[in-house]
Design a protein around this motif. Structure first.
Motif, mmCIF file in Angstrom:
data_model
loop_
_atom_site.group_PDB
_atom_site.id
_atom_site.type_symbol
_atom_site.label_atom_id
_atom_site.label_comp_id
_atom_site.label_asym_id
_atom_site.label_seq_id
_atom_site.Cartn_x
_atom_site.Cartn_y
_atom_site.Cartn_z
ATOM 1 N N SER A 151 -18.803 3.039 58.354
ATOM 2 C CA SER A 151 -19.019 4.341 57.728
ATOM 3 C C SER A 151 -18.734 4.288 56.236
ATOM 4 N N LEU A 152 -17.683 3.566 55.841
ATOM 5 C CA LEU A 152 -17.373 3.465 54.414
ATOM 6 C C LEU A 152 -18.501 2.777 53.656
ATOM 7 N N ILE A 153 -19.076 1.745 54.238
ATOM 8 C CA ILE A 153 -20.196 1.057 53.587
ATOM 9 C C ILE A 153 -21.395 1.992 53.447
ATOM 10 N N ILE A 154 -21.728 2.715 54.514
ATOM 11 C CA ILE A 154 -22.868 3.630 54.458
ATOM 12 C C ILE A 154 -22.607 4.757 53.467
ATOM 13 N N ILE A 155 -21.395 5.285 53.459
ATOM 14 C CA ILE A 155 -21.070 6.367 52.516
ATOM 15 C C ILE A 155 -21.214 5.898 51.078
ATOM 16 N N ARG A 156 -20.712 4.721 50.775
ATOM 17 C CA ARG A 156 -20.825 4.188 49.409
ATOM 18 C C ARG A 156 -22.285 3.993 49.014
ATOM 19 N N MET A 200 -13.170 11.222 73.314
ATOM 20 C CA MET A 200 -12.104 10.787 72.428
ATOM 21 C C MET A 200 -12.626 9.917 71.286
ATOM 22 N N LEU A 201 -13.481 8.961 71.599
ATOM 23 C CA LEU A 201 -14.006 8.082 70.556
ATOM 24 C C LEU A 201 -14.900 8.841 69.578
ATOM 25 N N VAL A 202 -15.698 9.781 70.080
ATOM 26 C CA VAL A 202 -16.530 10.587 69.177
ATOM 27 C C VAL A 202 -15.655 11.423 68.253
ATOM 28 N N ALA A 203 -14.628 12.067 68.792
ATOM 29 C CA ALA A 203 -13.766 12.922 67.978
ATOM 30 C C ALA A 203 -13.027 12.126 66.910
ATOM 31 N N ILE A 204 -12.429 11.007 67.302
ATOM 32 C CA ILE A 204 -11.652 10.228 66.334
ATOM 33 C C ILE A 204 -12.555 9.612 65.283
ATOM 34 N N SER A 205 -13.708 9.092 65.672
ATOM 35 C CA SER A 205 -14.605 8.481 64.689
ATOM 36 C C SER A 205 -15.170 9.517 63.729
ATOM 37 N N CYS A 206 -15.471 10.721 64.214
ATOM 38 C CA CYS A 206 -15.983 11.762 63.325
ATOM 39 C C CYS A 206 -14.912 12.221 62.331
ATOM 40 N N MET A 214 -12.916 12.155 56.721
ATOM 41 C CA MET A 214 -11.856 11.850 55.756
ATOM 42 C C MET A 214 -12.326 10.807 54.737
ATOM 43 N N LEU A 215 -13.008 9.773 55.206
ATOM 44 C CA LEU A 215 -13.513 8.760 54.278
ATOM 45 C C LEU A 215 -14.542 9.344 53.321
ATOM 46 N N ALA A 216 -15.381 10.247 53.809
ATOM 47 C CA ALA A 216 -16.366 10.880 52.933
ATOM 48 C C ALA A 216 -15.685 11.716 51.857
#
Length: 281
Positions: free
Chosen positions: A76-81, A180-186, A191-193
């Motif tokens: 996600s950080l790579i895609i956001i950047r 759980m995985l969807v909630a935590i990853s979202c 936060m990273l965004a």
């Protein structure tokens, strides 16, 4: 010209194919209804029932929670950047944050987490359950199985007790792991965004909250919730149904797995298309 006797098998297959297809989905609905009844029954959640569900929830979620979150955060950080840098180069920085939220949070993460749970837990779990039932069926005599000793023969309808002890805890664990995985990853991606766009300050929080709220309006939030629920049910119930009803002596284990995978991804594809139509039509 083909004779009438040679065309009869083709006609039989043309009739039996849709009938088998409808029967397979009907069995899925029946099993889902039985599991729902057991989930809503208070006696299911006694001490032993809670212990079984908790054990399966731990097995489905805990071993992969940390490294899945780290992997999603890195991607996600790579895609956001990339999205933010591209938007700045083209003078579209006001749309960068909305594009990140729509692409990652609304579409990719709710799809990647259920697929991960299916490959990591649901499909191997269903395969192991099928192998264990086959082994039990070989060990127990025909008279004992006919007397109803609790051993479930492949391809037969399950008793409610068998669903309560074998299938319901696994289905609940699969649904819990997906949610759980969807909630935590979202949450991690949001936060990273924020940190990528505004930095490590709190001054941009009101504007960021307003932009996220504009994306997650009432209809989008409802579609997101329903999509996550249907994805979770698909990856939890379809492999179990395949291991239960398709496990006949005429079908190999690989064919049973293939049938379950095809059905599961077909449902995921249909749900994803329906969500895209609802969000962008």
């Amino acid at each position: 010209m083909a004779s009438l006797p040679s065309l009869r098998p083709l006609a039989d297959d043309a009739v039996r194919g849709p009938a088998r297809w409808l029967a397979s989905w009907g069995r899925l609905v029946v099993l889902a209804a039985m599991i729902l009844v057991l989930v809503l029954t208070p006696s299911t959640w006694r001490r032993e029932g809670r212990r079984q569900v908790a054990r399966h929830i731990y097995a489905s979620t805990a071993p992969s929670l940390l490294w899945f979150t780290l992997l999603v955060a890195l991607v996600s950080l790579i895609i956001i950047r990339i999205v933010v840098a591209t938007a700045l180069n083209y003078g579209l920085s006001q749309y960068a944050l909305e594009a990140v939220i729509r692409v990652l949070v609304l579409e990719l993460l709710p799809l990647s987490a259920p697929v991960f749970v299916a490959l990591r837990y649901s499909i191997p779990m269903a395969d192991g359950l099928y192998a264990r039932r086959q082994q039990q069926a070989r060990q127990v005599s025909a008279d004992a199985r006919a007397a109803g000793d609790g051993v479930l023969e492949p391809g037969t309808a399950p008793a409610l007790q068998s669903v309560a002890t074998e299938f319901m805890p696994r289905a609940v664990a699969g649904v819990f792991a997906c949610v759980m995985l969807v909630a935590i990853s979202c949450v991690a991606t949001l936060m990273l965004a924020y940190f990528t766009v505004y930095g490590f300050v709190l001054s941009g929080l009101p504007e960021y909250t307003r932009r996220v709220g504009q994306v997650f309006n009432a209809s989008v939030s409802l579609i997101f919730t329903l999509k996550t629920i249907f994805f979770s049910l698909a990856v939890s119930l379809i492999p179990l149904t395949s291991s239960l009803y398709d496990a006949s002596t005429r079908m190999s284990r690989s064919r049973v797995e293939l049938h379950g995978i095809v059905r599961m991804f077909a449902v995921i594809l249909l749900v994803e298309v329906a969500s895209l139509v609802g969000n962008y039509s």
